[in-house]
Scaffold this motif. Sequence first.
Motif, PDB file in Angstrom:
ATOM      1  N   ASN A 187       0.821  -1.195   0.000  1.00 29.96           N
ATOM      2  CA  ASN A 187       0.000   0.000   0.000  1.00 29.96           C
ATOM      3  C   ASN A 187       0.858   1.248   0.000  1.00 29.96           C
ATOM      4  O   ASN A 187       2.087   1.186   0.012  1.00 29.96           O
ATOM      5  CB  ASN A 187      -0.962  -0.006   1.201  1.00 29.96           C
ATOM      6  CG  ASN A 187      -0.236  -0.021   2.545  1.00 29.96           C
ATOM      7  OD1 ASN A 187       0.874   0.483   2.647  1.00 29.96           O
ATOM      8  ND2 ASN A 187      -0.862  -0.607   3.547  1.00 29.96           N
ATOM      9  N   CYS A 188       0.172   2.377   0.000  1.00 25.94           N
ATOM     10  CA  CYS A 188       0.880   3.664  -0.107  1.00 25.94           C
ATOM     11  C   CYS A 188       1.829   3.878   1.063  1.00 25.94           C
ATOM     12  O   CYS A 188       2.947   4.333   0.906  1.00 25.94           O
ATOM     13  CB  CYS A 188      -0.150   4.793  -0.184  1.00 25.94           C
ATOM     14  SG  CYS A 188       0.589   6.419  -0.319  1.00 25.94           S
TER      15      CYS A 188
ATOM     16  N   GLU B  11      -3.188   2.180  10.690  1.00 26.78           N
ATOM     17  CA  GLU B  11      -3.745   1.238   9.728  1.00 26.78           C
ATOM     18  C   GLU B  11      -3.848  -0.158  10.336  1.00 26.78           C
ATOM     19  O   GLU B  11      -4.849  -0.871  10.142  1.00 26.78           O
ATOM     20  CB  GLU B  11      -2.855   1.201   8.480  1.00 26.78           C
ATOM     21  CG  GLU B  11      -3.385   0.306   7.370  1.00 26.78           C
ATOM     22  CD  GLU B  11      -2.447   0.275   6.175  1.00 26.78           C
ATOM     23  OE1 GLU B  11      -2.921   0.338   5.041  1.00 26.78           O
ATOM     24  OE2 GLU B  11      -1.218   0.169   6.389  1.00 26.78           O
TER      25      GLU B  11
ATOM     26  N   LYS C 223       1.017  11.654  -1.643  1.00 26.90           N
ATOM     27  CA  LYS C 223       0.349  10.363  -1.710  1.00 26.90           C
ATOM     28  C   LYS C 223       0.101   9.802  -0.308  1.00 26.90           C
ATOM     29  O   LYS C 223      -0.975   9.259  -0.014  1.00 26.90           O
ATOM     30  CB  LYS C 223       1.196   9.372  -2.509  1.00 26.90           C
ATOM     31  CG  LYS C 223       1.226   9.641  -4.000  1.00 26.90           C
ATOM     32  CD  LYS C 223      -0.062   9.168  -4.660  1.00 26.90           C
ATOM     33  CE  LYS C 223       0.030   9.230  -6.181  1.00 26.90           C
ATOM     34  NZ  LYS C 223      -1.217   8.779  -6.830  1.00 26.90           N
ATOM     35  N   THR C 224       1.099   9.941   0.550  1.00 34.41           N
ATOM     36  CA  THR C 224       0.938   9.457   1.929  1.00 34.41           C
ATOM     37  C   THR C 224      -0.167  10.223   2.638  1.00 34.41           C
ATOM     38  O   THR C 224      -1.006   9.640   3.332  1.00 34.41           O
ATOM     39  CB  THR C 224       2.262   9.609   2.701  1.00 34.41           C
ATOM     40  OG1 THR C 224       3.271   8.806   2.075  1.00 34.41           O
ATOM     41  CG2 THR C 224       2.105   9.179   4.153  1.00 34.41           C
TER      42      THR C 224
ATOM     43  N   SER D 236      -2.705  11.753   1.292  1.00 29.30           N
ATOM     44  CA  SER D 236      -3.994  11.364   0.734  1.00 29.30           C
ATOM     45  C   SER D 236      -4.466  10.043   1.336  1.00 29.30           C
ATOM     46  O   SER D 236      -5.647   9.884   1.664  1.00 29.30           O
ATOM     47  CB  SER D 236      -3.883  11.242  -0.795  1.00 29.30           C
ATOM     48  OG  SER D 236      -5.098  10.804  -1.358  1.00 29.30           O
ATOM     49  N   ALA D 237      -3.540   9.091   1.494  1.00 25.85           N
ATOM     50  CA  ALA D 237      -3.901   7.802   2.089  1.00 25.85           C
ATOM     51  C   ALA D 237      -4.354   7.973   3.537  1.00 25.85           C
ATOM     52  O   ALA D 237      -5.296   7.318   3.990  1.00 25.85           O
ATOM     53  CB  ALA D 237      -2.730   6.838   2.015  1.00 25.85           C
TER      54      ALA D 237
ATOM     55  N   SER E  61      -7.881   9.308   3.561  1.00 27.22           N
ATOM     56  CA  SER E  61      -8.847   8.277   3.209  1.00 27.22           C
ATOM     57  C   SER E  61      -9.084   7.317   4.376  1.00 27.22           C
ATOM     58  O   SER E  61     -10.227   6.988   4.711  1.00 27.22           O
ATOM     59  CB  SER E  61      -8.355   7.503   1.978  1.00 27.22           C
ATOM     60  OG  SER E  61      -9.268   6.498   1.614  1.00 27.22           O
ATOM     61  N   GLN E  62      -7.993   6.888   5.018  1.00 23.73           N
ATOM     62  CA  GLN E  62      -8.116   5.965   6.145  1.00 23.73           C
ATOM     63  C   GLN E  62      -8.834   6.618   7.323  1.00 23.73           C
ATOM     64  O   GLN E  62      -9.654   5.989   7.995  1.00 23.73           O
ATOM     65  CB  GLN E  62      -6.725   5.497   6.589  1.00 23.73           C
ATOM     66  CG  GLN E  62      -5.986   4.683   5.542  1.00 23.73           C
ATOM     67  CD  GLN E  62      -6.304   3.191   5.663  1.00 23.73           C
ATOM     68  OE1 GLN E  62      -7.357   2.818   6.154  1.00 23.73           O
ATOM     69  NE2 GLN E  62      -5.394   2.360   5.197  1.00 23.73           N
TER      70      GLN E  62
ATOM     71  N   ASP F 259      -9.397  14.559   1.133  1.00 28.22           N
ATOM     72  CA  ASP F 259      -8.800  13.598   0.205  1.00 28.22           C
ATOM     73  C   ASP F 259      -9.169  13.944  -1.232  1.00 28.22           C
ATOM     74  O   ASP F 259      -8.323  13.891  -2.140  1.00 28.22           O
ATOM     75  CB  ASP F 259      -9.290  12.194   0.568  1.00 28.22           C
ATOM     76  CG  ASP F 259      -8.601  11.101  -0.240  1.00 28.22           C
ATOM     77  OD1 ASP F 259      -7.484  11.343  -0.735  1.00 28.22           O
ATOM     78  OD2 ASP F 259      -9.171   9.999  -0.355  1.00 28.22           O
TER      79      ASP F 259
ATOM     80  N   GLY G 229      -7.481   8.319  -7.444  1.00 26.54           N
ATOM     81  CA  GLY G 229      -7.716   8.784  -6.076  1.00 26.54           C
ATOM     82  C   GLY G 229      -8.944   9.673  -5.983  1.00 26.54           C
ATOM     83  O   GLY G 229      -9.702   9.606  -5.004  1.00 26.54           O
TER      84      GLY G 229
ATOM     85  N   LYS H 186     -12.000   7.356  -5.985  1.00 32.98           N
ATOM     86  CA  LYS H 186     -12.207   6.688  -4.706  1.00 32.98           C
ATOM     87  C   LYS H 186     -12.713   7.657  -3.645  1.00 32.98           C
ATOM     88  O   LYS H 186     -13.602   7.319  -2.847  1.00 32.98           O
ATOM     89  CB  LYS H 186     -10.895   6.040  -4.242  1.00 32.98           C
ATOM     90  CG  LYS H 186     -10.476   4.854  -5.096  1.00 32.98           C
ATOM     91  CD  LYS H 186      -9.167   4.256  -4.598  1.00 32.98           C
ATOM     92  CE  LYS H 186      -8.763   3.047  -5.440  1.00 32.98           C
ATOM     93  NZ  LYS H 186      -7.470   2.472  -5.004  1.00 32.98           N
TER      94      LYS H 186
END
Length: 640
Positions: free
Chosen positions: A2-3, A43, A70-71, A73-74, A77-78, A99, A111, A114
Amino acid sequence: MNCFQAAESQLHQTILLPGKPAGPSLSLIRMEASCLELALEGERLCKAGDFKGGTAFFEAAVQVGTEDLKTLSAIYSQLGNAYFYLKEYGKALEYHRHDLTLARTIGDRIGEGKASGNLGNTLKVLGRYDEAAVCCQRHLDISQEQGDKVGEARALYNIGNVFHAKGKQQLWGCSQEPGDLPSDVRDTLQRATAFYEMNLSLVKELGDRAAQGRAFGNLGNTHYLLGNFVEAIKFHRERLSIAKEFGDKAAERRAYSNLGNALIFLGQFTSATEYYRKTLQLSRQLKDQVMEAQACYSLGNTYTLLQQYDRAIDYHLKHLLIAQELNDRVGEGRACWSLGNAYVSLGNHRQALHYARKHLDISREIGDRNGELTARMNVEQLMEALGVKEGDLSPCGSEFEMQGKCYHSFCYSNDSFAEHEPLDNQRAAPDESPSWLQPLIPFFLSLLCSVQKLGRDPSDEDCFFDLLSKFQSSRMDDQRCHLDEGANGQDAGGSSRDSTLNDMLASLLTSPQTEELFDLIASSQSRRLDDQRVSVGNLPGLRITHNNLGHLCADPDPQEPSDDFFNMLIKCQSSRIDDQRCSPPEGGPRAPTVPDEDFFSLIQRVQAKRMDEQRVQLPSDNQGESDQQDNDESAVGDSS
């Protein structure tokens, strides 16, 4: 990978590879490592089901911050998903919106899709179905554009969920019989069915058996709401087969329960009890006490329809005991009401009076006006039949508590539970169906939707100067000179007046006041535009450096979303509008031990004639009762 893991691997290479030129400062590397470590721990906790602990670590990671877009954004989302599972939908909406903003800024189309889907799911739970549909449709469009079949299937499923939930909400307060639906409700549910069918076709192509199971379950539920009970049974049996294939006991339990519900409406009561008993056994295995109570409630009502009143009483007493343990006063009231009816059918009027009085007390306590009126009528009729007065009766509390304890051991020696879960959801936590005790919410939600639709026409943006002129008209009129008019009503000056007007206009355009006016207009317009922009600098946890500045300043993908999508975003981001809204009133008390969609209330309307035939007249008449029983026997049985 994953990211988070990819970023962690890259970071370790930066720190450990020999001969690599020195890059970021040591303090920056420590901050990056700390942010990644916190995010990875968050996570891990979320995957283990500890969403509260996971959000704490994710929030800490945001506090530390990162320059890796990117991190970040992840993490957004989480965090949004974790808050969704915690039912903190406001925070979930906030982070999914962050996000989406970041994905659009860096041109990440996948992204963006999603994030749009996650926004749609959250808005659906909040009852904002039209906005949710726009977001989910955006996810679908991007997935199709990018050739992302998995994302496309998920988007189709989510759109089906939105229309499914909207159709259920529209059903609240409807008095129509099953299948006899208003045209708007039927249209909504048919749209949900169409999207589920497209989802099923695609996941079959992808070979995703688990997703096929979810699609079968939801197709069964929509056909059930549409009154297509034979079709519903077909899909629920497919759902049951796949649930057994994967060993998914929770899904298996839902399938058994839904099969029982559909069979009830087909009049196949004996077959329904078989499915409810299997639901009961699985609920005990899963140690789900709420579902156990709902199964007992369903079995009790089904055995009442079968005129097996002794067995019905057993299951209603089980339901009553669990409702007491869970402090579900509404469920207690329903159990007492059902027990009173069963005892009346057995001719035990004294015991029926006991539970009718308890039902009356609970209805008064929880403010259930309709329940109170029904219970009072039942009490009066039973007292008249028994020839007793209020003063002759002892308090029913002690007797009630004693009977509950007497049945404690019996309750756990037999089969248990059923549940009616109308939605078989994609997420780990099932989508909670709205309580049948909230009939006013659809009105307020529709009112809010109407308010939201009263937006300005886009052409009004171009009429700002006209609006400004109207406000300034009185001041400008005061500064004008009135020219003399001739006797015939025409201008006396002719060309001299034109010259005067030209001089005035030239003077006006060159005056300092005019410059100030245009400066004021430009300032006002710029503030209004800035209010509608989302500043990347406002994203929490983002550290802007020369490494990511180019990505942040770059133009987004030239393919812009539709106007509807931007309108939806404005609604989501408009705190000023939200501050002016009134929240819908809280619904009545919820009964967790009674199915949310208490379909037995529908059955009572469908079976009204048969129920009337099964009642025992209070004035005991042996001949009348004998005739009544003969009629009941001819009416009962499994029909196809």
